[in-house]
Write a protein that holds these residues in place. Sequence first.
Motif, mmCIF file in Angstrom:
data_model
loop_
_atom_site.group_PDB
_atom_site.id
_atom_site.type_symbol
_atom_site.label_atom_id
_atom_site.label_comp_id
_atom_site.label_asym_id
_atom_site.label_seq_id
_atom_site.Cartn_x
_atom_site.Cartn_y
_atom_site.Cartn_z
ATOM 1 N N VAL A 39 46.200 58.791 -17.012
ATOM 2 C CA VAL A 39 47.283 58.358 -17.895
ATOM 3 C C VAL A 39 48.615 58.885 -17.371
ATOM 4 C CG1 VAL A 39 48.217 58.478 -20.237
ATOM 5 C CG2 VAL A 39 45.749 58.322 -19.883
ATOM 6 N N THR A 41 53.218 57.701 -17.358
ATOM 7 C CA THR A 41 54.258 56.700 -17.550
ATOM 8 C C THR A 41 54.529 55.975 -16.236
ATOM 9 O OG1 THR A 41 55.964 58.349 -17.082
ATOM 10 C CG2 THR A 41 55.354 58.023 -19.395
ATOM 11 N N THR A 198 45.959 53.774 -16.544
ATOM 12 C CA THR A 198 46.522 53.130 -17.729
ATOM 13 C C THR A 198 47.696 53.958 -18.255
ATOM 14 O OG1 THR A 198 46.042 52.273 -19.955
ATOM 15 C CG2 THR A 198 44.937 54.314 -19.314
ATOM 16 N N HIS A 199 48.580 53.310 -18.987
ATOM 17 C CA HIS A 199 49.657 54.023 -19.679
ATOM 18 C C HIS A 199 49.370 54.072 -21.173
ATOM 19 C CE1 HIS A 199 50.778 49.770 -20.099
ATOM 20 N NE2 HIS A 199 51.329 50.139 -21.234
ATOM 21 N N ASN A 200 48.242 53.484 -21.571
ATOM 22 C CA ASN A 200 47.890 53.343 -22.984
ATOM 23 C C ASN A 200 46.904 54.430 -23.404
ATOM 24 O OD1 ASN A 200 46.527 52.403 -25.411
ATOM 25 N ND2 ASN A 200 47.548 50.442 -25.073
ATOM 26 N N GLU A 201 47.337 55.315 -24.294
ATOM 27 C CA GLU A 201 46.500 56.429 -24.741
ATOM 28 C C GLU A 201 45.250 55.951 -25.471
ATOM 29 O OE1 GLU A 201 46.690 59.696 -24.450
ATOM 30 O OE2 GLU A 201 48.645 59.964 -23.496
ATOM 31 N N GLU A 202 45.383 54.876 -26.249
ATOM 32 C CA GLU A 202 44.241 54.362 -27.007
ATOM 33 C C GLU A 202 43.157 53.856 -26.062
ATOM 34 O OE1 GLU A 202 43.246 50.955 -30.399
ATOM 35 O OE2 GLU A 202 45.323 51.461 -29.906
ATOM 36 N N ALA A 204 42.725 54.862 -22.987
ATOM 37 C CA ALA A 204 42.193 56.009 -22.248
ATOM 38 C C ALA A 204 41.084 56.726 -23.011
ATOM 39 C CB ALA A 204 43.316 56.992 -21.932
ATOM 40 N N GLN A 205 41.111 56.632 -24.350
ATOM 41 C CA GLN A 205 40.122 57.342 -25.155
ATOM 42 C C GLN A 205 38.698 56.831 -24.936
ATOM 43 O OE1 GLN A 205 40.804 60.084 -26.886
ATOM 44 N NE2 GLN A 205 42.946 59.884 -26.223
ATOM 45 N N ILE A 210 39.979 62.376 -19.432
ATOM 46 C CA ILE A 210 41.339 61.882 -19.221
ATOM 47 C C ILE A 210 42.110 62.855 -18.332
ATOM 48 C CG2 ILE A 210 43.530 61.278 -20.311
ATOM 49 C CD1 ILE A 210 41.987 60.553 -22.835
ATOM 50 N N ARG A 212 45.986 63.502 -16.856
ATOM 51 C CA ARG A 212 47.376 63.136 -17.112
ATOM 52 C C ARG A 212 48.227 63.500 -15.900
ATOM 53 N NH1 ARG A 212 47.345 61.897 -22.415
ATOM 54 N NH2 ARG A 212 45.632 62.799 -23.624
#
Length: 221
Positions: A39, A41, A198-202, A204-205, A210, A212
């Motif tokens: 994850v 930006t 991905t940039h999407n935390e949801e 990534a779950q 994960i 970062r």
Amino acid sequence: MKILKTVNLTKIYGAGETAVHALDGVSFEVECGEFVAVVGTSGSGKSTMLHMIGGLDTPTSGDVIVDGRALGDLDDESLTIFRRRNIGFVFQQYNLIPMLNVWENVILPVKLDGKKPQKEYVEMVVDTLGLSGKTANLPCTLSGGQQRVAIARALATKPGLLLCDEPTGNLDSQTSQDVLGLLKVTSEQFHQTIIMITHNEEIAQLADRILRIEDGRLKSL
């Protein structure tokens, strides 16, 4: 068993005061069968890192070791062959051949390697991804199905490592959930090692772990 190891992976663009450290000493390991989300930006270095891992770009320094092989030790031809046989790619852009049908697209990497597709295995992958009965279709005729074809193609060679760069970036929310669910299924059913950017935390779950990345550095393991 570790399938991937990066050691002080560094990528610098430019020189002097204008030098940009896209990656700055990234080190981590991935176990066989693990589903890892990276994850960060835009501009954080996550796609650069994926390209280094996949042998699509060369690091300024550091090592990438896939299934016990250091990519930096391979010449261009050997790297191309190793990548084709051991690493699968799924990008935002599907990169399918529009004049080939679904089946022809899926088995293309196998044929490029001069091998005969393992029909039962490929059919199982196609069935798992919900493409049974659609193998004679051209990819453009499948509503939301092109990414499924891209995933099936990436799995056709039985790669040890599957690299996904924002695989749902061009999809609507429902299709995105379907594709992510399929990635999870393939991870479990085929014991497939997956690294997904991905940039999407949801999103990534859904992964087992994960990572970062910010300003070219890993912030958590």
